[in-house]
Motif scaffolding. Structure first.
Motif, PDB file in Angstrom:
ATOM      1  N   SER A  73      -6.670  -3.675 -16.767  1.00 35.74           N
ATOM      2  CA  SER A  73      -7.805  -2.858 -17.145  1.00 35.74           C
ATOM      3  C   SER A  73      -7.861  -1.604 -16.279  1.00 35.74           C
ATOM      4  O   SER A  73      -7.586  -1.660 -15.081  1.00 35.74           O
ATOM      5  CB  SER A  73      -9.090  -3.679 -16.971  1.00 35.74           C
ATOM      6  N   GLY A  74      -8.234  -0.485 -16.881  1.00 40.15           N
ATOM      7  CA  GLY A  74      -8.369   0.764 -16.135  1.00 40.15           C
ATOM      8  C   GLY A  74      -8.280   1.944 -17.076  1.00 40.15           C
ATOM      9  O   GLY A  74      -7.814   1.814 -18.202  1.00 40.15           O
ATOM     10  N   GLN A  75      -8.720   3.084 -16.597  1.00 39.53           N
ATOM     11  CA  GLN A  75      -8.735   4.274 -17.432  1.00 39.53           C
ATOM     12  C   GLN A  75      -7.325   4.723 -17.796  1.00 39.53           C
ATOM     13  O   GLN A  75      -6.338   4.238 -17.227  1.00 39.53           O
ATOM     14  CB  GLN A  75      -9.485   5.390 -16.707  1.00 39.53           C
ATOM     15  N   LEU A  76      -7.227   5.648 -18.725  1.00 34.84           N
ATOM     16  CA  LEU A  76      -5.939   6.215 -19.098  1.00 34.84           C
ATOM     17  C   LEU A  76      -5.246   6.769 -17.855  1.00 34.84           C
ATOM     18  O   LEU A  76      -5.870   7.445 -17.042  1.00 34.84           O
ATOM     19  CB  LEU A  76      -6.114   7.339 -20.114  1.00 34.84           C
ATOM     20  N   ALA A  96      -4.066   5.070 -15.313  1.00 36.02           N
ATOM     21  CA  ALA A  96      -4.331   4.323 -14.080  1.00 36.02           C
ATOM     22  C   ALA A  96      -3.154   3.491 -13.599  1.00 36.02           C
ATOM     23  O   ALA A  96      -3.151   3.027 -12.466  1.00 36.02           O
ATOM     24  CB  ALA A  96      -5.562   3.420 -14.253  1.00 36.02           C
ATOM     25  N   LYS A  98      -1.492   0.913 -15.726  1.00 33.55           N
ATOM     26  CA  LYS A  98      -1.346  -0.367 -16.417  1.00 33.55           C
ATOM     27  C   LYS A  98       0.082  -0.556 -16.934  1.00 33.55           C
ATOM     28  O   LYS A  98       0.700  -1.594 -16.713  1.00 33.55           O
ATOM     29  CB  LYS A  98      -2.349  -0.460 -17.583  1.00 33.55           C
ATOM     30  N   TYR A 131      -5.987  -0.582 -26.990  1.00 34.84           N
ATOM     31  CA  TYR A 131      -6.736   0.672 -26.929  1.00 34.84           C
ATOM     32  C   TYR A 131      -7.226   1.122 -28.302  1.00 34.84           C
ATOM     33  O   TYR A 131      -8.349   1.595 -28.451  1.00 34.84           O
ATOM     34  CB  TYR A 131      -5.871   1.764 -26.287  1.00 34.84           C
ATOM     35  N   GLU A 190      -3.043  -4.747 -22.078  1.00 35.01           N
ATOM     36  CA  GLU A 190      -3.723  -3.546 -21.626  1.00 35.01           C
ATOM     37  C   GLU A 190      -4.987  -3.361 -22.463  1.00 35.01           C
ATOM     38  O   GLU A 190      -5.008  -3.695 -23.638  1.00 35.01           O
ATOM     39  CB  GLU A 190      -2.814  -2.329 -21.773  1.00 35.01           C
ATOM     40  N   TRP A 191      -6.031  -2.852 -21.844  1.00 35.76           N
ATOM     41  CA  TRP A 191      -7.331  -2.641 -22.473  1.00 35.76           C
ATOM     42  C   TRP A 191      -7.941  -3.962 -22.953  1.00 35.76           C
ATOM     43  O   TRP A 191      -8.462  -4.064 -24.063  1.00 35.76           O
ATOM     44  CB  TRP A 191      -7.241  -1.633 -23.622  1.00 35.76           C
ATOM     45  N   ARG A 230     -11.527  -4.589 -24.735  1.00 38.89           N
ATOM     46  CA  ARG A 230     -11.802  -4.364 -26.158  1.00 38.89           C
ATOM     47  C   ARG A 230     -12.210  -5.666 -26.856  1.00 38.89           C
ATOM     48  O   ARG A 230     -12.683  -5.629 -27.984  1.00 38.89           O
ATOM     49  CB  ARG A 230     -10.594  -3.766 -26.867  1.00 38.89           C
ATOM     50  N   THR A 283      -7.964   1.636 -10.595  1.00 43.85           N
ATOM     51  CA  THR A 283      -8.704   2.887 -10.521  1.00 43.85           C
ATOM     52  C   THR A 283      -7.780   3.956  -9.953  1.00 43.85           C
ATOM     53  O   THR A 283      -6.841   3.644  -9.219  1.00 43.85           O
ATOM     54  CB  THR A 283      -9.945   2.768  -9.612  1.00 43.85           C
ATOM     55  N   ARG A 335      -3.499   4.395  -6.500  1.00 43.17           N
ATOM     56  CA  ARG A 335      -4.243   3.504  -7.387  1.00 43.17           C
ATOM     57  C   ARG A 335      -4.903   2.418  -6.557  1.00 43.17           C
ATOM     58  O   ARG A 335      -4.311   1.902  -5.600  1.00 43.17           O
ATOM     59  CB  ARG A 335      -3.325   2.866  -8.436  1.00 43.17           C
TER      60      ARG A 335
END
Length: 148
Positions: free
Chosen positions: A30-33, A35, A37, A80, A105-106, A109, A124, A131
């Protein structure tokens, strides 16, 4: 929080996970674009024997790997683009968990209940570009988590 200095450190973490992961496991990333993953997933897949660089499964949603390409079956999943949890039912992930490692990933959702036994890694992007990694380590991973 664990600090991953660069993409190479993220890939090295993936390789360490490959040494202890097994079919039936779920690793949630998990993490923002941007990051890291996919870097962790690439390191894991390379350590399991994948010779070419693993593509991001953003458009395919599920990228399967299996022997002889990898030591055991792995599904690299990117949720995503999933808009509804019902869309995931068609992917057959529940059935795949019997004989494959799922690297997702993601994962947010889907409801958290979908990943109750997953090794959940949160990433992060730190101000200096490194990271930050946090881990939720379930009981099934307590003796295998390589960063204790």
């Amino acid at each position: 929080m664990i600090r991953l200095a660069d993409a190479a450190a993220s890939e090295a973490l993936g390789a360490r996970l490959a040494a202890v992961a097994r079919p039936g496991d779920v690793i949630a990333l998990s993490g923002q674009l941007g990051a890291g993953k996919t870097s962790i997933a690439r390191g894991l897949l390379a350590a399991l024997g994948l010779e070419e660089e693993a593509p991001s499964p953003s458009f395919a949603i599920v990228q399967p790997y299996g022997p002889p390409e990898t030591r055991f079956p792995v599904l690299h999943v990117d949720l995503y683009r999933i808009e509804s949890p019902h869309e995931v039912d068609e992917l057959g992930l529940d059935d795949a968990r019997y004989d494959s490692l799922l690297v997702v990933e993601w994962p947010e959702r889907l409801p958290a209940s979908a990943w109750h036994d997953a090794l959940w890694l949160g990433l992060t992007i730190e101000p200096d570009g490194a990271r930050g990694l946090t881990a939720q380590v379930p009981a099934a991973w307590k003796d295998r988590w390589p960063l204790t």
